[in-house]
Design an enzyme around this catalytic site. Structure first.
Site, PDB file in Angstrom:
ATOM      1  N   SER A  16       0.799  -1.220   0.000  1.00 46.17           N
ATOM      2  CA  SER A  16       0.000   0.000   0.000  1.00 46.17           C
ATOM      3  C   SER A  16       0.836   1.277   0.000  1.00 46.17           C
ATOM      4  CB  SER A  16      -0.949   0.011   1.202  1.00 46.17           C
ATOM      5  OG  SER A  16      -0.224  -0.065   2.419  1.00 46.17           O
ATOM      6  N   ASP A 306      -2.534   8.877   7.259  1.00 45.98           N
ATOM      7  CA  ASP A 306      -3.515   8.115   8.029  1.00 45.98           C
ATOM      8  C   ASP A 306      -2.775   7.284   9.080  1.00 45.98           C
ATOM      9  OD1 ASP A 306      -2.509   5.908   6.648  1.00 45.98           O
ATOM     10  OD2 ASP A 306      -4.277   5.650   5.371  1.00 45.98           O
ATOM     11  N   HIS A 309       0.166   5.286   6.752  1.00 44.45           N
ATOM     12  CA  HIS A 309       0.842   5.780   5.551  1.00 44.45           C
ATOM     13  C   HIS A 309       1.329   7.216   5.684  1.00 44.45           C
ATOM     14  CE1 HIS A 309      -2.036   2.595   4.322  1.00 44.45           C
ATOM     15  NE2 HIS A 309      -0.945   2.141   3.732  1.00 44.45           N
TER      16      HIS A 309
END
Length: 346
Positions: A16, A306, A309
């Site tokens: 991600s 977040d 990340h």
């Protein structure tokens, strides 16, 4: 001065941290194709787990690409000549990693997709020799391992690895598997390979919210395990360079780069290091940004976007230091700038 078109192509494998849309069309909880993700990105909410650019977007700019490398899910034959991004949120070195979050493209599956792309490139260029001559000039970026801890080893209720392996044994098992996977990448034409280590996940807002005593001190028990992996990963790079003399593999020390960023946050212009611009810290218990959630306004002042990340502002620093090392410890044995300039086999 950064030159244009330093290499003709850039291939990206990962999770991600660099996924740019491959998870959008699959049954997965690990998705970021909605607002406020992409709030500062020209293409909006593409699937990047950030408010803006990822580290590989920054590196692509440094390498001279006028457009960002497309996600494999949407890449055309015209696209694949200049590179593809295969990264998938929740993906790991181990196949089962992230399975509790739904579908994802593990590193094994990403390598399978790349094999298909190489076959297409052979047809486009006319022969295997022409394809491999082209691929030998490309930069390959590989960054996995975080999920093998966050979404495997540290989730004992869903995975048995913490019971089956000590931290030392687990790191060793991961590296052994990773080594063979990187060799597969070499088999399919990779000759300039960047392997990025795991960052300080014990300093993420998620770890601070749930495991830190004061909500600000990084969780050492998490990062000690991660460092076992990183130490072995650097040794793996040495072993690969010794085994394949017609290729060059480099290690990006994301752990120390990010650690320096956190330590000198104010020097870099950051004001908030322990909570995300959205997610944990703003709404306790929340990992991702909620759809249509209003994030913080001063996004460039936040290290994290977040719960897991980094923000674009942090990604720019890590990307630039990966490309052109600021400290001797940033990379080993060279940075991406010098790797791109390297004439393999000469």
């Amino acid at each position: 001065m950064i030159r244009a078109h330093q290499v003709p192509c850039f291939f990206i494998f990962g999770d991600s941290l660099v996924d740019n849309g491959n998870n959008n069309g699959i049954l997965s909880l690990a998705k970021a194709n909605y607002f406020p993700y992409g709030i500062d990105f020209p293409g909006g909410h593409t699937g990047r787990f950030c408010n803006g650019k990822s580290t590989v977007d920054v590196i692509a700019e440094c390498l001279g690409f006028s457009e960002y490398i497309p996600a494999y899910a949407y890449a055309t034959d015209q696209d694949i000549i200049r590179g593809v991004n295969y990264a998938s949120a929740a993906a790991g070195i181990r196949d089962e990693t992230g399975q509790h979050l739904g579908e994802r493209f593990s590193f094994r599956m990403q390598l399978h997709n790349h094999k298909n792309v190489v076959s297409r490139i052979k047809k486009l260029l006319g022969s295997k020799a022409d394809a491999f001559e082209h691929l030998a000039k490309c930069i390959y970026s590989v960054g996995l391992g975080s999920n093998d801890y966050l979404n495997n080893y540290f989730v004992p209720q869903s995975y048995s690895t913490a019971r089956d392996y000590s931290p030392e044994q687990y790191a060793e098992a991961l590296i052994k598997h990773y080594f063979h996977q990187i060799k597969t990448l070499y088999k399919h034409g990779a000759r300039k390979v960047v392997v990025t280590g795991i960052g300080q996940i014990g300093c993420s807002p998620h770890a601070l919210a749930y495991m830190s005593e004061d909500g600000r001190t990084c969780v050492q028990t998490v990062d000690i395990d991660v460092q076992l992996f990183n130490t072995k990963l650097k040794k793996m790079i040495e072993d690969l360079n010794n085994e394949f003399l017609d290729a060059k593999f480099i290690y990006v020390n994301a752990y120390d780069i990010f650690g320096d960023l956190l330590k000198r946050a104010q020097d870099y212009g950051f004001e908030v290091t322990n909570v995300g611009c959205c997610g944990v810290g703003r709404n306790h218990g929340q990992i991702s940004c909620l759809p249509m959630e209003t994030p913080c306004q001063n996004r460039s002042k936040f290290v994290f976007w977040d719960a897991f990340h980094p923000s674009e502002a942090a990604n720019v620093i890590v990307g630039l230091r990966s490309y052109k090392a600021e400290s001797e410890s940033d990379v080993y044995p060279m940075d991406i700038y010098h790797l791109a300039d390297l004439h393999i086999g000469e």
